[in-house]
Enzyme design. Structure first.
Site, PDB file in Angstrom:
ATOM      1  N   ASP A  98       6.771 -10.215 -11.669  1.00  0.00           N
ATOM      2  CA  ASP A  98       6.094  -8.598 -11.769  1.00  0.00           C
ATOM      3  C   ASP A  98       7.078  -7.697 -10.992  1.00  0.00           C
ATOM      4  OD1 ASP A  98       3.531  -6.805 -12.660  1.00  0.00           O
ATOM      5  OD2 ASP A  98       3.039  -7.433 -10.576  1.00  0.00           O
ATOM      6  N   HIS A 194      -2.621   0.794  -8.758  1.00  0.00           N
ATOM      7  CA  HIS A 194      -1.923  -0.441  -8.325  1.00  0.00           C
ATOM      8  C   HIS A 194      -3.247  -0.223  -6.380  1.00  0.00           C
ATOM      9  CE1 HIS A 194       1.884  -0.593  -9.911  1.00  0.00           C
ATOM     10  NE2 HIS A 194       1.699  -0.930 -10.400  1.00  0.00           N
ATOM     11  N   LYS A 198      -8.983   2.828  -5.903  1.00  0.00           N
ATOM     12  CA  LYS A 198      -8.809   3.151  -7.390  1.00  0.00           C
ATOM     13  C   LYS A 198      -9.355   4.131  -7.495  1.00  0.00           C
ATOM     14  CE  LYS A 198      -7.190  -0.957  -8.410  1.00  0.00           C
ATOM     15  NZ  LYS A 198      -5.641  -1.799  -8.008  1.00  0.00           N
ATOM     16  N   HIS A 228      -1.632  -2.514 -16.110  1.00  0.00           N
ATOM     17  CA  HIS A 228      -1.014  -2.736 -13.821  1.00  0.00           C
ATOM     18  C   HIS A 228      -2.147  -2.286 -13.460  1.00  0.00           C
ATOM     19  CE1 HIS A 228       3.042  -3.959 -14.003  1.00  0.00           C
ATOM     20  NE2 HIS A 228       2.407  -4.504 -15.402  1.00  0.00           N
ATOM     21  N   GLY A 229      -2.271  -2.478 -12.299  1.00  0.00           N
ATOM     22  CA  GLY A 229      -3.103  -2.324 -11.392  1.00  0.00           C
ATOM     23  C   GLY A 229      -4.878  -2.324 -11.540  1.00  0.00           C
ATOM     24  N   SER A 231      -6.959  -4.725 -11.050  1.00  0.00           N
ATOM     25  CA  SER A 231      -8.038  -5.903 -10.309  1.00  0.00           C
ATOM     26  C   SER A 231      -9.383  -4.727 -10.001  1.00  0.00           C
ATOM     27  CB  SER A 231      -7.647  -5.698  -8.365  1.00  0.00           C
ATOM     28  OG  SER A 231      -6.952  -6.626  -8.962  1.00  0.00           O
ATOM     29  N   ASP A 273      -3.985  -8.461  -8.709  1.00  0.00           N
ATOM     30  CA  ASP A 273      -3.477  -9.295  -7.412  1.00  0.00           C
ATOM     31  C   ASP A 273      -4.309  -8.609  -7.026  1.00  0.00           C
ATOM     32  OD1 ASP A 273      -1.085 -10.568  -5.672  1.00  0.00           O
ATOM     33  OD2 ASP A 273      -0.751  -9.120  -5.150  1.00  0.00           O
ATOM     34  N   ARG A 317      -0.124 -12.469   2.893  1.00  0.00           N
ATOM     35  CA  ARG A 317       1.408 -13.266   2.749  1.00  0.00           C
ATOM     36  C   ARG A 317       1.644 -12.505   4.844  1.00  0.00           C
ATOM     37  NH1 ARG A 317       4.370 -10.268  -1.860  1.00  0.00           N
ATOM     38  NH2 ARG A 317       2.760  -8.865  -1.523  1.00  0.00           N
TER      39      ARG A 317
END
Length: 384
Positions: A98, A194, A198, A228-229, A231, A273, A317
Site C-alpha cells: 500500500d 485518509h 473523514k 482508498h481512505g 475506513s 486501515d 505501532r
C-alpha cells in the site's frame, strides 16, 4: 494455497459486481487474524502492508524514518508470515503493498515476496505519474505481480501520505493513465479521506466512479477501481476507547452504506486501515483497565505506559515497540504476551469480519480463477 497475484481476485469483483476489502496489517498476529476470518467466510483475502509498515516490521520503531534496508527486512517478515498462514488455506490470498512511494520501495516489496504493489505517484504531474507507474508495471508484470496506480489526491494523513485538500480524479485522465501505463487497478479520488476524520457528513462522489468505469467499458479497458481512505471509523469503538481513558476527537468515517453502493458501481477494492487500529487499541486499553495488575508486567506493562502517554493515539505501532520480537516474528515469550496477541487478533477479526459481510465477498473464494505468478507473467507477455 500459496500466495496468488491480486489481479485474479480483482477480476472476480469486476465480473460479479462486489467489492473486496483490503486490510492493512502491521504485525504477524494481525496477518493471521485477517486470513482466519476470511477463511471463516470463504472469502478471498487481500492483506496490505503499507510502505512504512515494512519499515516497522523491519524493526524500525520510528518507522517514519525507515530506510530502504529497513523496508527490505520488513517486506520479507510480512511475506513470510502471510505465506505461513496461507500455505494450507482453502482461499486465495494476495499480499499487496500500500502506497509504495518510489521504485525502490516497490522493488523491495516484490523481492521480499509481495504479489501485488501500489505505486503512488498521485502527487506528481500526470506525465511524471504515468512514467513512474509505467516503470513499475514493467518490472512487476515481468514477475507476474499486480500493479495499482493512483490518480487524484486524497486529503488526510496516512504515514508519509499527507494532503490538506483533495483533487478529484478526471475520468479522461484515468483512461489515459490506464492506456499508457498498463496498470491493473487505479485508486481514484472521489471524496474519501485518509485518517480517522473523514468529515462529519462525508459524501463520496459516486458519479466519478461511474464515469470512469463507463469510459473504461467504452474503451474496452479491463481494470478495477480502488477506494482508498475508506475506513468506516465505527462510532461505538471510538466511544468505548474514550470511556476507557482514551482521547480520540473528531473521528468520522465513510458511511458504510455509501461503500456498499459504490461496490456495485465499479469500485472493486476498498482499503481499510483505521478501523483495525481502533479495534486493536480498544481491546488493549480495555484489558489494562480491567486487569490493572498487568500494568506492571515485565513484558507488556511498558505498552500501558505508552498508551497513557499517548491517549489521543490509536495506531498500535505507537504502543507495540516493547514487544517487537512478537510483532516481527510472532514469538510469544510469556503468558501475558499471549493474552496481548489474542486481544489483537480479536480486534482485527471483529472489524474485518463485519466488512467482509457488508462488502459482499462472503462465499466468493470459489469464484476466483486462480493463477500463479508465473501464469500471470505469461499472461502479461502475451498481452503486450
Amino acid at each position: 494455497m500459496s500466495l496468488v497475484p491480486l489481479r485474479p481476485i480483482l477480476d472476480a469483483t469486476d465480473k460479479y459486481s462486489y467489492a473486496q476489502g483490503a486490510f492493512n496489517v502491521n504485525a504477524v498476529c494481525q496477518a493471521e487474524a485477517v486470513i482466519r476470518i476470511h477463511e471463516l467466510f470463504r472469502s478471498p483475502a487481500i492483506l496490505q502492508g503499507a510502505d512504512l509498515a515494512n519499515g516497522f516490521m523491519g524493526g524500525r520503531t520510528d518507522f517514519m524514518n525507515a530506510t530502504i534496508e529497513d523496508k527490505k527486512i520488513g517486506a520479507r517478515n510480512i511475506a513470510a508470515a502471510v505465506k505461513k498462514f496461507a500455505e494450507n488455506s482453502p482461499i486465495p490470498i494476495a499480499l499487496h503493498l500500500d502506497h509504495g512511494r518510489d521504485f525502490d520501495s516497490v522493488k523491495a516489496a516484490i523481492d521480499g515476496g509481495y504479489t501485488s504493489v501500489m505505486i503512488d505517484g498521485s502527487s506528481l504531474p500526470l506525465k511524471d505519474n504515468i512514467e513512474l507507474t509505467r516503470e513499475v508495471v514493467k518490472y512487476a508484470h515481468e514477475r507476474g505481480v499486480t500493479v495499482e496506480g493512483e490518480l487524484g489526491v486524497l486529503a488526510g494523513v496516512e504515514d508519509h501520505v499527507f494532503s490538506e485538500g483533495s483533487t478529484y480524479t478526471n475520468p479522461m485522465d484515468a483512461i489515459r493513465f490506464f492506456k499508457e501505463t498498463g496498470t491493473d487497478a487505479l485508486a481514484i479520488s472521489y471524496g474519501t479521506m485518509h485518517g480517522a476524520n473523514k468529515g462529519k457528513n462525508a459524501v463520496v462522489r459516486k458519479e466519478i466512479a461511474i464515469a470512469v468505469k463507463e469510459c473504461m467499458r467504452h474503451e474496452h479497458i479491463q481494470g478495477v477501481l480502488v477506494s482508498h481512505g475508506s475506513s468506516t471509523v465505527p462510532k461505538y469503538i471510538v466511544d468505548e476507547i474514550n470511556a476507557l481513558g482514551g482521547n480520540i476527537q473528531n473521528a468520522y468515517g465513510i458511511p458504510v452504506e455509501q461503500l456498499i453502493e459504490v461496490s456495485h458501481l465499479g469500485i472493486g477494492k476498498i482499503n481499510v486501515d483505521t478501523d483495525i487500529r481502533l479495534a486493536v487499541t480498544r481491546n488493549i486499553r480495555e484489558f489494562f483497565v480491567n486487569n490493572p495488575s498487568y500494568r506492571s508486567d515485565e513484558h507488556i506493562g511498558p505498552i500501558w505506559e505508552l498508551m497513557e502517554k499517548n491517549r489521543a493515539a490509536f495506531d498500535p505501532r505507537v504502543f507495540l515497540p516493547p514487544v517487537m520480537d512478537t510483532v516481527m516474528y510472532g514469538n510469544v515469550p510469556s503468558e501475558s504476551v499471549q493474552i496481548l496477541t489474542d486481544l489483537i487478533r480479536k480486534g482485527v477479526m471483529e472489524v474485518v469480519g463485519t466488512l467482509i459481510v457488508q462488502f459482499g465477498s462472503v462465499g466468493k473464494a470459489g469464484l476466483v480463477e486462480v493463477k500463479s505468478l508465473d501464469e500471470m507473467a505469461e499472461f502479461y507477455r502475451k498481452k503486450d
